[in-house]
Design a protein around this motif. Structure first.
Motif, mmCIF file in Angstrom:
data_model
loop_
_atom_site.group_PDB
_atom_site.id
_atom_site.type_symbol
_atom_site.label_atom_id
_atom_site.label_comp_id
_atom_site.label_asym_id
_atom_site.label_seq_id
_atom_site.Cartn_x
_atom_site.Cartn_y
_atom_site.Cartn_z
ATOM 1 N N ARG A 115 0.866 -1.183 0.000
ATOM 2 C CA ARG A 115 0.000 0.000 0.000
ATOM 3 C C ARG A 115 0.902 1.232 0.000
ATOM 4 N N GLY A 116 1.318 1.634 -1.185
ATOM 5 C CA GLY A 116 2.351 2.647 -1.326
ATOM 6 C C GLY A 116 2.008 3.984 -0.695
ATOM 7 N N LEU A 117 0.807 4.501 -0.946
ATOM 8 C CA LEU A 117 0.425 5.814 -0.417
ATOM 9 C C LEU A 117 0.281 5.787 1.102
ATOM 10 N N VAL A 118 -0.268 4.690 1.623
ATOM 11 C CA VAL A 118 -0.391 4.563 3.078
ATOM 12 C C VAL A 118 0.994 4.473 3.712
ATOM 13 N N PHE A 119 1.880 3.707 3.084
ATOM 14 C CA PHE A 119 3.250 3.613 3.596
ATOM 15 C C PHE A 119 3.905 4.994 3.616
ATOM 16 N N SER A 120 3.717 5.765 2.555
ATOM 17 C CA SER A 120 4.292 7.104 2.505
ATOM 18 C C SER A 120 3.729 7.989 3.613
ATOM 19 N N ALA A 121 2.445 7.812 3.890
ATOM 20 C CA ALA A 121 1.836 8.588 4.983
ATOM 21 C C ALA A 121 2.472 8.233 6.325
ATOM 22 N N THR A 122 2.786 6.959 6.520
ATOM 23 C CA THR A 122 3.416 6.550 7.774
ATOM 24 C C THR A 122 4.828 7.113 7.904
ATOM 25 N N GLN A 123 5.487 7.377 6.799
ATOM 26 C CA GLN A 123 6.824 7.959 6.834
ATOM 27 C C GLN A 123 6.778 9.472 7.067
ATOM 28 N N LEU A 124 5.766 10.102 6.511
ATOM 29 C CA LEU A 124 5.646 11.562 6.614
ATOM 30 C C LEU A 124 5.116 12.010 7.971
ATOM 31 N N ALA A 125 4.192 11.252 8.532
ATOM 32 C CA ALA A 125 3.492 11.680 9.740
ATOM 33 C C ALA A 125 4.422 12.028 10.904
ATOM 34 N N PRO A 126 5.391 11.169 11.287
ATOM 35 C CA PRO A 126 6.241 11.520 12.435
ATOM 36 C C PRO A 126 7.012 12.825 12.229
ATOM 37 N N LYS A 127 7.561 13.025 11.032
ATOM 38 C CA LYS A 127 8.333 14.242 10.754
ATOM 39 C C LYS A 127 7.442 15.477 10.738
ATOM 40 N N LEU A 128 6.259 15.316 10.158
ATOM 41 C CA LEU A 128 5.336 16.441 10.065
ATOM 42 C C LEU A 128 4.828 16.855 11.443
ATOM 43 N N PHE A 129 4.481 15.867 12.264
ATOM 44 C CA PHE A 129 4.034 16.166 13.624
ATOM 45 C C PHE A 129 5.159 16.814 14.441
ATOM 46 N N LEU A 130 6.390 16.291 14.303
ATOM 47 C CA LEU A 130 7.503 16.852 15.064
ATOM 48 C C LEU A 130 7.760 18.302 14.670
ATOM 49 N N LEU A 131 7.756 18.579 13.374
ATOM 50 C CA LEU A 131 7.962 19.953 12.910
ATOM 51 C C LEU A 131 6.856 20.870 13.426
ATOM 52 N N THR A 132 5.624 20.367 13.417
ATOM 53 C CA THR A 132 4.492 21.167 13.897
ATOM 54 C C THR A 132 4.618 21.470 15.386
ATOM 55 N N PHE A 133 4.924 20.457 16.181
ATOM 56 C CA PHE A 133 4.998 20.652 17.631
ATOM 57 C C PHE A 133 6.197 21.512 18.020
ATOM 58 N N ILE A 134 7.325 21.342 17.315
ATOM 59 C CA ILE A 134 8.490 22.183 17.627
ATOM 60 C C ILE A 134 8.207 23.638 17.261
ATOM 61 N N SER A 135 7.441 23.838 16.191
ATOM 62 C CA SER A 135 7.074 25.210 15.805
ATOM 63 C C SER A 135 6.256 25.894 16.896
#
Length: 469
Positions: A138-158
């Motif tokens: 499930r390529g798109l779902v896998f990509s979402a699992t890779q993006l989510a941690p980085k995106l959340f971290l950037l958001t919370f650090i901001s």
């Protein structure tokens, strides 16, 4: 796997690497070098937790996925042993008479210990869920699992800047843990068709025994590999302090963006490889993958060598040494990626103990070199020790694979890798101060192209056919 699938699997790692490159300078500018070093210790512990408590059952899950019909039962069987061990260890840590946070971060804080345990538990579950998505292709779902941690971290650090919060390690730790927890919730939602039905499945003891026989030798190897990739940070902390550790850790983090290529390749390669193994693939196909991987590794290594001087422009002055450290740090994921192709015989023949031997041997080399080099060269010594240890790791896996499975052509590969290791060692030991040395990287890549000229022509022909189609 068709180009559309490859693209879907590539979006996540590429996006995650891009988000990391945005986050790292922010952390470097707003937090002290010491806090960056402490963040490194947190990441080291989380990676150890995944390696240790999973019992390498996620690798057994990948190996058996195409052999078992009941995928949900297979998922539960792979998850249960490590979950039991994890709960047992967490209970022990809670009742320890000393502070875990003091031991790891130099700060006595029950809050930090609690956040650490939450992060460990969430990381453990995420590891298995990501492998389930990966094997389902499930390529798109896998990509979402890779993006989510980085995106959340950037958001919370901001939020630290937007809410005018105190920029210290406790705040950084809190934001990191919240990012991991938020990612876990997203992953649970995406994979509910896997883990919800698994609740009602029974554990097949015969399958469990078979999987443990495959995975347990990998546990020691996984811990040794963890030590291989993180031991330098422990040496730097004890022999040089958090400041030197912070500089080196940031170099490793920046270089880890190269791991995006390794991640994409591994996520595509293992499912394809085991399908090939089931259908008795021709040796020429595997050799083609190895040759193309050598060319790709040489290209990335060359680009890192030529462009490393750009990195310090985006960081505070205390990170100037990153210019020559990042070249050595890039070599680590490249060696691992190359070993994934040259060492295929170990996985195909299920002789996983040899992966353990490779990690233990490289671990020993790294330990010895760190002990002798760090007191004299500091972070440069740590980088050089890890490069040489990974070279040993790669060579051992390659030679063992040849003896276990099929012979591959590797003389040209060793010539290319040897010269790149020599060039990297010179860069690190001289602090990248040799005049016009950057030209050497171009010469090395030209040498690689000459050695693999026939393979390059073959690739050009394939690309032309794809364009016509």
């Amino acid at each position: 796997m068709n180009p559309k699938k490859i693209l879907q699997f590539s979006i996540g790692p590429i996006g995650a690497a891009f988000l990391s490159l945005i986050t790292l300078p922010f952390v470097a500018w707003f937090f002290s070098v010491e806090d960056v070093g402490r963040l490194t210790m947190l990441q080291v512990v989380l990676s150890l937790s995944v390696s240790l408590f999973s019992l390498a059952m996620h690798q057994a899950y990948v190996r058996e996925y195409h052999e078992e019909e009941d995928k949900q039962a297979l998922f539960k069987t792979s998850l249960i042993p490590g979950l039991v061990v994890l709960f047992f260890v967490i209970a022990i840590i809670i009742f320890l008479p000393f502070s875990t946070s003091q031991l790891l971060f130099g700060i006595n804080s029950p809050l930090l210990t609690f956040l650490l345990l939450v992060g460990v538990f969430a990381s453990f579950l995420i590891n298995f869920l990501v492998h389930a998505v990966r094997m389902q292709e499930r390529g798109l779902v896998f990509s979402a699992t890779q993006l989510a941690p980085k995106l959340f971290l950037l958001t919370f650090i901001s939020l630290i800047m937007l809410l005018n919060l105190k920029a210290n390690f406790k705040t950084l730790m809190l934001m990191n843990t919240l990012a991991i927890l938020s990612s876990l919730l997203v992953f649970l939602c995406f994979t509910r068709d896997t883990w919800v039905p698994a609740f009602n499945k029974s554990v097949d003891t015969i399958l469990l025994k078979k999987m443990l026989q495959f995975s347990l030798p990998l546990v020691a190897g996984g811990i040794a590999y963890w030590g291989l990739t993180t031991m330098d940070r422990f040496f730097l902390r004890s022999l040089s302090g958090f400041e030197e550790l912070g500089v080196y850790a940031l170099a490793v983090a920046i270089a880890s963006s190269v791991s995006v290529v390794s991640s994409i390749f591994s996520n595509l390669w293992h499912p394809i490889l085991y399908k090939w193994a089931k259908s008795e693939v021709e040796q020429s196909k595997v050799q083609s993958v190895i040759d193309n991987m050598v060319i790709l590794v040489a290209l990335i290594w060359t680009m890192a060598g030529i462009g490393s001087f750009i990195v310090p422009w985006f960081l505070p002055l205390e990170y100037k040494a990153i210019e020559y450290l990042v070249v050595a740090c890039v070599a680590m994921p490249l060696f691992y990626m190359l070993s994934e192709t040259t060492g295929v015989g170990i996985g195909i023949t299920r002789r996983s103990k040899y992966s353990m031997y490779a990690s233990l041997l490289a671990f020993s080399v790294n330990f010895s070199l760190n002990y002798f080099l760090i007191p004299n060269f500091g972070a440069a010594g740590a980088a050089l020790a890890t490069v040489l240890a990974f070279f040993v790791f790669f060579t051992f896996k390659t030679e063992v694979s040849v003896r276990l499975w099929r012979k591959t052509s590797r003389l040209k590969m060793y010539v290319v890798i040897f010269f790149y290791v020599v060039a990297t060692s010179i860069t690190v030991l001289t602090g990248a101060n040799l005049k016009n040395f950057y030209l050497i990287w171009g010469v090395l890549f030209i040498l690689t192209c000459l050695l693999y000229m026939s393979r390059l022509f073959e690739n050009v022909a394939i690309i032309k056919n794809l364009i016509k189609r």
